[in-house]
Design a protein around this motif. Structure first.
Motif, PDB file in Angstrom:
ATOM      1  N   ARG A  67      12.314   2.089  15.584  1.00 49.86           N
ATOM      2  CA  ARG A  67      11.612   0.945  15.022  1.00 49.86           C
ATOM      3  C   ARG A  67      11.379  -0.183  16.040  1.00 49.86           C
ATOM      4  O   ARG A  67      10.235  -0.573  16.300  1.00 49.86           O
ATOM      5  N   LEU A  68      12.476  -0.719  16.610  1.00 51.67           N
ATOM      6  CA  LEU A  68      12.361  -1.901  17.472  1.00 51.67           C
ATOM      7  C   LEU A  68      11.376  -1.708  18.621  1.00 51.67           C
ATOM      8  O   LEU A  68      10.380  -2.441  18.728  1.00 51.67           O
ATOM      9  N   MET A  69      11.638  -0.737  19.483  1.00 51.41           N
ATOM     10  CA  MET A  69      10.789  -0.556  20.656  1.00 51.41           C
ATOM     11  C   MET A  69       9.401  -0.023  20.284  1.00 51.41           C
ATOM     12  O   MET A  69       8.394  -0.485  20.852  1.00 51.41           O
ATOM     13  N   PRO A  70       9.284   0.926  19.345  1.00 52.16           N
ATOM     14  CA  PRO A  70       7.934   1.320  18.922  1.00 52.16           C
ATOM     15  C   PRO A  70       7.106   0.157  18.405  1.00 52.16           C
ATOM     16  O   PRO A  70       5.930   0.019  18.761  1.00 52.16           O
ATOM     17  N   GLN A  71       7.703  -0.694  17.564  1.00 52.71           N
ATOM     18  CA  GLN A  71       6.948  -1.840  17.051  1.00 52.71           C
ATOM     19  C   GLN A  71       6.533  -2.762  18.193  1.00 52.71           C
ATOM     20  O   GLN A  71       5.398  -3.267  18.217  1.00 52.71           O
ATOM     21  N   PHE A  72       7.429  -2.964  19.142  1.00 49.94           N
ATOM     22  CA  PHE A  72       7.107  -3.816  20.287  1.00 49.94           C
ATOM     23  C   PHE A  72       5.907  -3.273  21.056  1.00 49.94           C
ATOM     24  O   PHE A  72       4.963  -4.011  21.365  1.00 49.94           O
ATOM     25  N   PHE A  73       5.913  -1.974  21.354  1.00 52.67           N
ATOM     26  CA  PHE A  73       4.818  -1.389  22.135  1.00 52.67           C
ATOM     27  C   PHE A  73       3.513  -1.332  21.333  1.00 52.67           C
ATOM     28  O   PHE A  73       2.427  -1.515  21.891  1.00 52.67           O
ATOM     29  N   ILE A  74       3.618  -1.092  20.034  1.00 56.39           N
ATOM     30  CA  ILE A  74       2.424  -1.092  19.177  1.00 56.39           C
ATOM     31  C   ILE A  74       1.756  -2.466  19.212  1.00 56.39           C
ATOM     32  O   ILE A  74       0.550  -2.595  19.457  1.00 56.39           O
TER      33      ILE A  74
ATOM     34  N   LYS B 116      -1.847  -7.106  17.635  1.00 51.87           N
ATOM     35  CA  LYS B 116      -1.679  -7.692  16.300  1.00 51.87           C
ATOM     36  C   LYS B 116      -0.447  -7.105  15.635  1.00 51.87           C
ATOM     37  O   LYS B 116       0.123  -6.110  16.103  1.00 51.87           O
ATOM     38  N   ASN B 117      -0.041  -7.714  14.540  1.00 51.80           N
ATOM     39  CA  ASN B 117       1.139  -7.284  13.812  1.00 51.80           C
ATOM     40  C   ASN B 117       0.938  -5.896  13.217  1.00 51.80           C
ATOM     41  O   ASN B 117      -0.161  -5.544  12.794  1.00 51.80           O
ATOM     42  N   SER B 118       2.028  -5.123  13.166  1.00 49.66           N
ATOM     43  CA  SER B 118       1.963  -3.755  12.634  1.00 49.66           C
ATOM     44  C   SER B 118       1.337  -3.690  11.246  1.00 49.66           C
ATOM     45  O   SER B 118       0.565  -2.781  10.937  1.00 49.66           O
ATOM     46  N   LYS B 119       1.676  -4.661  10.404  1.00 44.15           N
ATOM     47  CA  LYS B 119       1.168  -4.631   9.025  1.00 44.15           C
ATOM     48  C   LYS B 119      -0.350  -4.787   8.965  1.00 44.15           C
ATOM     49  O   LYS B 119      -0.983  -4.422   7.971  1.00 44.15           O
TER      50      LYS B 119
ATOM     51  N   ALA C 111      14.136  -7.999  20.279  1.00 46.07           N
ATOM     52  CA  ALA C 111      14.443  -8.201  18.857  1.00 46.07           C
ATOM     53  C   ALA C 111      14.118  -9.634  18.431  1.00 46.07           C
ATOM     54  O   ALA C 111      13.618  -9.866  17.321  1.00 46.07           O
ATOM     55  N   LYS C 112      14.397 -10.580  19.298  1.00 49.44           N
ATOM     56  CA  LYS C 112      14.048 -11.975  18.996  1.00 49.44           C
ATOM     57  C   LYS C 112      12.526 -12.155  18.980  1.00 49.44           C
ATOM     58  O   LYS C 112      11.974 -12.845  18.120  1.00 49.44           O
ATOM     59  N   ALA C 113      11.851 -11.510  19.927  1.00 49.29           N
ATOM     60  CA  ALA C 113      10.403 -11.675  20.061  1.00 49.29           C
ATOM     61  C   ALA C 113       9.632 -11.177  18.849  1.00 49.29           C
ATOM     62  O   ALA C 113       8.607 -11.758  18.462  1.00 49.29           O
ATOM     63  N   ILE C 114      10.125 -10.089  18.215  1.00 45.94           N
ATOM     64  CA  ILE C 114       9.413  -9.558  17.051  1.00 45.94           C
ATOM     65  C   ILE C 114      10.062  -9.962  15.729  1.00 45.94           C
ATOM     66  O   ILE C 114       9.693  -9.482  14.672  1.00 45.94           O
ATOM     67  N   GLY C 115      11.054 -10.865  15.813  1.00 43.96           N
ATOM     68  CA  GLY C 115      11.612 -11.465  14.620  1.00 43.96           C
ATOM     69  C   GLY C 115      12.677 -10.672  13.889  1.00 43.96           C
ATOM     70  O   GLY C 115      12.968 -10.969  12.732  1.00 43.96           O
ATOM     71  N   LEU C 116      13.322  -9.711  14.561  1.00 41.54           N
ATOM     72  CA  LEU C 116      14.378  -8.938  13.895  1.00 41.54           C
ATOM     73  C   LEU C 116      15.727  -9.638  13.930  1.00 41.54           C
ATOM     74  O   LEU C 116      16.599  -9.370  13.096  1.00 41.54           O
ATOM     75  N   ILE C 117      15.927 -10.513  14.910  1.00 46.70           N
ATOM     76  CA  ILE C 117      17.121 -11.363  14.931  1.00 46.70           C
ATOM     77  C   ILE C 117      16.683 -12.771  15.356  1.00 46.70           C
ATOM     78  O   ILE C 117      15.618 -12.956  15.944  1.00 46.70           O
ATOM     79  N   ASP C 118      17.520 -13.753  15.040  1.00 44.13           N
ATOM     80  CA  ASP C 118      17.209 -15.142  15.368  1.00 44.13           C
ATOM     81  C   ASP C 118      17.500 -15.426  16.839  1.00 44.13           C
ATOM     82  O   ASP C 118      18.444 -14.898  17.408  1.00 44.13           O
TER      83      ASP C 118
END
Length: 284
Positions: free
Chosen positions: A145-152, A158-161, A277-284
């Motif tokens: 999830r984390l790294m795939p979402q980052f590369f996408i 744009k955001n995955s959604k 994780a911080k950059a894509i909002g998964l942790i603060d």
């Protein structure tokens, strides 16, 4: 024998059962089929018992977040985490340390896989995934999830959604492969080690699903230990655990991960994961 020495001896005898009964427990993120994990980590428990001289027990959990919670609550003292779950756990338990990683975990990667009906041609360039259905693994998986979402999001801007028609979370890498192969989702992201193992075990039909892109390398899995472990098991115990993990040489046990060996790790090795994780909002 003096009365004081007699009392001291009796006290030691009374304490001995409680010391003997102290069990060193560990867990692992459930990134594959549960039966495979049980087989692997029960063998790790036997190995660690021989090396550490204490009772060792593997405690299975049902989710990535449950592994982090067990570590936080001191239900386990050691855990085989992914990059992100390790960062999360160490932030919750000050003093905890990443102590060992697989040799391959220094330069891990994810595969993007697609069902044949998607008609996406494999390429070194990032594919245009706009409008497809897509499944990650666990929501807290580094490679799923984390790294795939980052590369996408970095490549498509744009955001995955806003990219996919539908997004799912399979729960683990084995299920991601199964769901994409069955056409439940057109595209998915998977841990490359799980893919290669499934392929070698005949569980992948390349007529139905194939790799279309692989990510650049990043740090991933690691063993993390609580910082208060020596207080429970004695001075130097953490170093003994580290030495046992790095000294694991049994080819069958290493192949079950699969890793060629374990090497030293440090919390600093995972700063890049924390930053993403911080950059894509998964942790603060």
């Amino acid at each position: 024998m003096s009365f004081v020495r007699l009392l001291t001896g009796l006290a030691l005898l009374l304490l001995a059962p409680s010391v003997m009964a102290t069990t060193f427990t560990f867990t692992a993120i459930p990134d594959e089929d549960e039966s495979q994990l049980r087989t692997r980590f029960d063998k790790v428990a036997v190995y660690l018992e021989e090396k550490l001289g204490v009772e060792v027990k593997y405690v299975p959990v049902k989710s990535y977040s449950a592994a982090v919670t067990a570590f936080r609550n001191n239900q386990v003292q050691l855990a085989w985490f992914g990059g992100l779950s390790g960062v999360q756990a160490r932030r919750l338990v000050p003093g905890s340390e990443a102590i060992a990683q697989g040799y391959e975990d220094q330069f891990f990667k994810s595969y993007f896989i697609a069902h044949s009906s998607a008609e996406i041609i494999p390429s070194d360039s990032f594919p245009n995934l706009n409008g497809y259905t897509f499944t990650y693994g666990s929501k807290n998986s580094t490679s799923g999830r984390l790294m795939p979402q980052f590369f996408i999001e970095r490549n498509l801007g744009k955001n995955s959604k806003d990219i996919f028609k539908r997004i799912g979370y399979s729960g683990d890498h084995s299920r991601t492969i199964a769901q994409v192969q069955a056409g439940v989702y057109q595209v998915g992201a998977v841990n490359y080690k799980v893919w290669e193992t499934a392929l070698s075990n005949g569980k992948v039909d390349l007529n139905k699903v194939s790799v279309i892109w692989e990510t650049p390398a990043y740090p991933d899995y690691q063993w993390t230990i609580r910082g208060d472990i020596d207080g429970k098991f004695g001075a130097g115990f953490s170093e003994k655990v580290t030495a046992a993990l790095i000294g694991m040489k049994d080819p069958e046990l290493l192949e079950s991960f699969p890793r060629q060996s374990f090497v030293p790790a440090d919390n600093r090795d995972y700063e890049a994961i924390e930053d993403v994780a911080k950059a894509i909002g998964l942790i603060d």
